[in-house]
Write a protein that holds these residues in place. Structure first.
Motif, PDB file in Angstrom:
ATOM      1  N   ALA A 134       0.835  -1.201   0.000  1.00 45.08           N
ATOM      2  CA  ALA A 134       0.000   0.000   0.000  1.00 45.08           C
ATOM      3  C   ALA A 134       0.871   1.252   0.000  1.00 45.08           C
ATOM      4  N   ALA A 135       0.367   2.307  -0.632  1.00 42.31           N
ATOM      5  CA  ALA A 135       1.112   3.565  -0.689  1.00 42.31           C
ATOM      6  C   ALA A 135       1.367   4.114   0.711  1.00 42.31           C
ATOM      7  N   LYS A 136       2.501   4.781   0.857  1.00 48.64           N
ATOM      8  CA  LYS A 136       2.891   5.414   2.112  1.00 48.64           C
ATOM      9  C   LYS A 136       3.227   6.873   1.826  1.00 48.64           C
ATOM     10  N   LEU A 137       3.365   7.655   2.895  1.00 51.51           N
ATOM     11  CA  LEU A 137       3.685   9.069   2.741  1.00 51.51           C
ATOM     12  C   LEU A 137       4.662   9.489   3.827  1.00 51.51           C
ATOM     13  N   VAL A 138       5.777  10.081   3.408  1.00 51.21           N
ATOM     14  CA  VAL A 138       6.766  10.620   4.338  1.00 51.21           C
ATOM     15  C   VAL A 138       6.619  12.137   4.349  1.00 51.21           C
ATOM     16  N   VAL A 150       5.371   7.277  -1.307  1.00 54.49           N
ATOM     17  CA  VAL A 150       6.178   6.075  -1.503  1.00 54.49           C
ATOM     18  C   VAL A 150       5.295   5.001  -2.124  1.00 54.49           C
ATOM     19  N   PHE A 151       5.698   4.500  -3.291  1.00 56.38           N
ATOM     20  CA  PHE A 151       4.925   3.490  -4.003  1.00 56.38           C
ATOM     21  C   PHE A 151       5.791   2.248  -4.212  1.00 56.38           C
ATOM     22  N   ASP A 152       5.297   1.097  -3.730  1.00 55.69           N
ATOM     23  CA  ASP A 152       5.985  -0.171  -3.932  1.00 55.69           C
ATOM     24  C   ASP A 152       5.323  -0.916  -5.075  1.00 55.69           C
ATOM     25  N   LEU A 153       6.013  -0.988  -6.205  1.00 60.71           N
ATOM     26  CA  LEU A 153       5.509  -1.623  -7.414  1.00 60.71           C
ATOM     27  C   LEU A 153       6.256  -2.936  -7.664  1.00 60.71           C
ATOM     28  N   GLU A 154       5.771  -3.714  -8.612  1.00 61.17           N
ATOM     29  CA  GLU A 154       6.454  -4.963  -8.938  1.00 61.17           C
ATOM     30  C   GLU A 154       7.891  -4.710  -9.376  1.00 61.17           C
ATOM     31  N   GLY A 251      -3.341  15.962   7.001  1.00 66.42           N
ATOM     32  CA  GLY A 251      -4.600  15.389   6.535  1.00 66.42           C
ATOM     33  C   GLY A 251      -4.861  15.708   5.078  1.00 66.42           C
ATOM     34  N   ASN A 252      -4.582  16.955   4.669  1.00 63.23           N
ATOM     35  CA  ASN A 252      -4.748  17.327   3.261  1.00 63.23           C
ATOM     36  C   ASN A 252      -3.872  16.473   2.358  1.00 63.23           C
ATOM     37  N   LEU A 253      -2.600  16.332   2.731  1.00 68.16           N
ATOM     38  CA  LEU A 253      -1.672  15.533   1.923  1.00 68.16           C
ATOM     39  C   LEU A 253      -2.103  14.065   1.869  1.00 68.16           C
ATOM     40  N   SER A 254      -2.689  13.586   2.957  1.00 69.04           N
ATOM     41  CA  SER A 254      -3.147  12.196   2.977  1.00 69.04           C
ATOM     42  C   SER A 254      -4.320  11.977   2.027  1.00 69.04           C
ATOM     43  N   LEU A 255      -5.224  12.937   1.946  1.00 65.09           N
ATOM     44  CA  LEU A 255      -6.326  12.809   1.003  1.00 65.09           C
ATOM     45  C   LEU A 255      -5.826  12.871  -0.439  1.00 65.09           C
ATOM     46  N   ILE A 256      -4.762  13.604  -0.674  1.00 62.51           N
ATOM     47  CA  ILE A 256      -4.205  13.681  -2.031  1.00 62.51           C
ATOM     48  C   ILE A 256      -3.529  12.375  -2.416  1.00 62.51           C
ATOM     49  N   GLN A 257      -2.790  11.755  -1.492  1.00 66.30           N
ATOM     50  CA  GLN A 257      -1.965  10.589  -1.823  1.00 66.30           C
ATOM     51  C   GLN A 257      -2.573   9.249  -1.413  1.00 66.30           C
ATOM     52  N   PRO A 259      -2.359   7.364   1.539  1.00 71.19           N
ATOM     53  CA  PRO A 259      -1.317   6.475   2.055  1.00 71.19           C
ATOM     54  C   PRO A 259      -1.874   5.454   3.053  1.00 71.19           C
ATOM     55  N   PHE A 260      -2.572   4.430   2.529  1.00 70.39           N
ATOM     56  CA  PHE A 260      -3.141   3.418   3.409  1.00 70.39           C
ATOM     57  C   PHE A 260      -2.044   2.655   4.154  1.00 70.39           C
ATOM     58  N   GLY A 261      -0.820   2.686   3.622  1.00 68.39           N
ATOM     59  CA  GLY A 261       0.301   2.032   4.286  1.00 68.39           C
ATOM     60  C   GLY A 261       0.909   2.853   5.408  1.00 68.39           C
ATOM     61  N   GLY A 262       0.434   4.072   5.608  1.00 64.46           N
ATOM     62  CA  GLY A 262       0.902   4.867   6.736  1.00 64.46           C
ATOM     63  C   GLY A 262       1.491   6.201   6.351  1.00 64.46           C
ATOM     64  N   VAL A 263       1.363   7.157   7.279  1.00 69.76           N
ATOM     65  CA  VAL A 263       1.995   8.471   7.178  1.00 69.76           C
ATOM     66  C   VAL A 263       3.138   8.490   8.188  1.00 69.76           C
ATOM     67  N   TYR A 264       4.321   8.911   7.741  1.00 69.11           N
ATOM     68  CA  TYR A 264       5.499   8.893   8.598  1.00 69.11           C
ATOM     69  C   TYR A 264       6.086  10.300   8.685  1.00 69.11           C
ATOM     70  N   LEU A 265       6.086  10.870   9.888  1.00 67.71           N
ATOM     71  CA  LEU A 265       6.679  12.176  10.113  1.00 67.71           C
ATOM     72  C   LEU A 265       8.155  12.005  10.446  1.00 67.71           C
ATOM     73  N   VAL A 266       9.005  12.808   9.807  1.00 70.48           N
ATOM     74  CA  VAL A 266      10.442  12.726  10.025  1.00 70.48           C
ATOM     75  C   VAL A 266      10.986  14.142  10.239  1.00 70.48           C
ATOM     76  N   GLY A 267      12.215  14.228  10.719  1.00 71.99           N
ATOM     77  CA  GLY A 267      12.851  15.528  10.906  1.00 71.99           C
ATOM     78  C   GLY A 267      12.936  15.923  12.370  1.00 71.99           C
ATOM     79  N   GLY A 268      13.846  16.844  12.673  1.00 69.08           N
ATOM     80  CA  GLY A 268      14.102  17.234  14.045  1.00 69.08           C
ATOM     81  C   GLY A 268      12.909  17.846  14.747  1.00 69.08           C
TER      82      GLY A 268
END
Length: 327
Positions: A134-138, A150-154, A251-257, A259-268
């Motif tokens: 499933a698509a993910k979003l960082v 993030v898209f995991d394809l064959e 939330g806006n970015l999640s509706l665009i993409q 990401p049923f595989g999860g949203v991951y927040l990164v950075g300091g």
């Protein structure tokens, strides 16, 4: 110290202030080789990498990948907060590597998903079970703001770049409108990054001071400290406003993409806010999408607390390029 030739990969994470460089064995970062260099001490990336190679006893890597805090186009990167330009020819010349790659730093974070110790992932919001591919979003919240799906394809993993931090800030009420006007007065355009970043938190604090007719400035680290110990009511108010706007944008970015595989927040900044997100209303703002409020429960949200994830992602990307599955 010596290393065998053409065995390891060289990976680097280039920020606006520091560059971190390490060797990798497949997807595994060799922790004792991680070195940090102050960018102001060097005229460009080539000299940083040459110093690292010398510091590691003249290591001859078989591949090299750098993650850059800035846009990458046609194998050429321009730093957003640093006067460096980086291309594949320079990277190959500096390292002697046969295979080279340049990624946006959020792309590198996306390639790290699935290769991070679970102990370094803090769950913020639950979601629904999803397929492994499933698509993910960082989403990166630090010196700046950006996002990468993030898209995991064959054929393998694809992490597409963006410059999401330079889109317009969303406005939901009169206070947020005044905040946007405050940011616009100072910077000419109310971009997401002008609020949702380290310096953005400082602007939120300054804005609340103007609202209260008690203007004061405060550094981001001091705002977070005042929030953590509860001694600064304005710091707490700034963190709450920041958190709500972060939830809205995520939330806006999640509706665009989707990401049923999860949203991951990164950075300091994301790591600093992680203990406060639930209490300061991130979830409510994330799900506040009208008739799609229930649908937002499909997307789990986590914070990645591994400071070296971009190095791991760069190594994982090279494995995909070379087909070397050594770990």
């Amino acid at each position: 110290m010596g290393h065998p030739a053409n065995i390891y990969s060289l990976v680097a994470d280039i920020g606006g202030t520091n560059t971190r460089v390490a060797l990798a064995d497949g997807r595994r970062i060799i922790a004792p080789t991680i070195r940090r260099y102050a960018n102001t001490d060097f005229p460009g990336l080539e000299s940083v990498l040459q110093r690292f190679i010398a510091d590691e006893g003249g290591v001859d890597p078989k591949a090299a990948c750098v993650a850059v805090a800035g846009p990458v186009r046609d194998g050429r990167a321009t730093m957003t907060n640093l006067d460096w330009t980086i291309d594949k020819e320079t990277l190959a010349r500096a390292t002697g590597a046969e295979t080279v790659a340049i990624l946006n730093d959020l792309q590198a974070q996306g390639h790290a998903l699935g290769h991070i110790d679970p102990s370094n992932i803090r769950n913020i919001l639950p979601g629904q079970p999803a397929q492994p591919h499933a698509a993910k979003l960082v989403i990166g919240v630090g010196t700046g703001f950006n996002a990468a799906p993030v898209f995991d394809l064959e054929q393998g993993r694809i992490v597409t770049p963006s410059e999401s931090g330079h889109a317009n800030l969303p406005i939901r009420d009169e206070m947020e409108l005044r905040l946007c006007q405050f940011v616009s007065t100072a910077h000419g355009f109310p971009a997401v990054e002008d609020v949702l970043s380290g310096r953005g938190l400082e602007r939120v604090y300054a804005f609340l001071g103007r609202e209260a007719n008690d203007p004061r400035e405060c550094a981001a680290k001091d705002i977070m400290a005042g929030c953590a110990d509860g001694r600064d009511d304005r710091a707490i108010a700034a963190a709450r406003l920041f958190t709500r706007m972060l939830g809205t944008v995520c939330g806006n970015l999640s509706l665009i993409q989707l990401p049923f595989g999860g949203v991951y927040l990164v950075g300091g900044v994301a790591r600093a806010f992680a203990p406060h997100l639930s209490g300061f209303g991130f979830g409510d703002a994330f799900r506040d999408k009208g008739r799609f409020a229930g649908f937002m429960g499909n997307f789990p949200v986590s914070v990645i607390e591994d400071d070296y994830a971009a190095l791991t992602g760069s190594a994982a990307h090279l494995v995909g390029l070379t087909g070397d599955t050594t770990d």
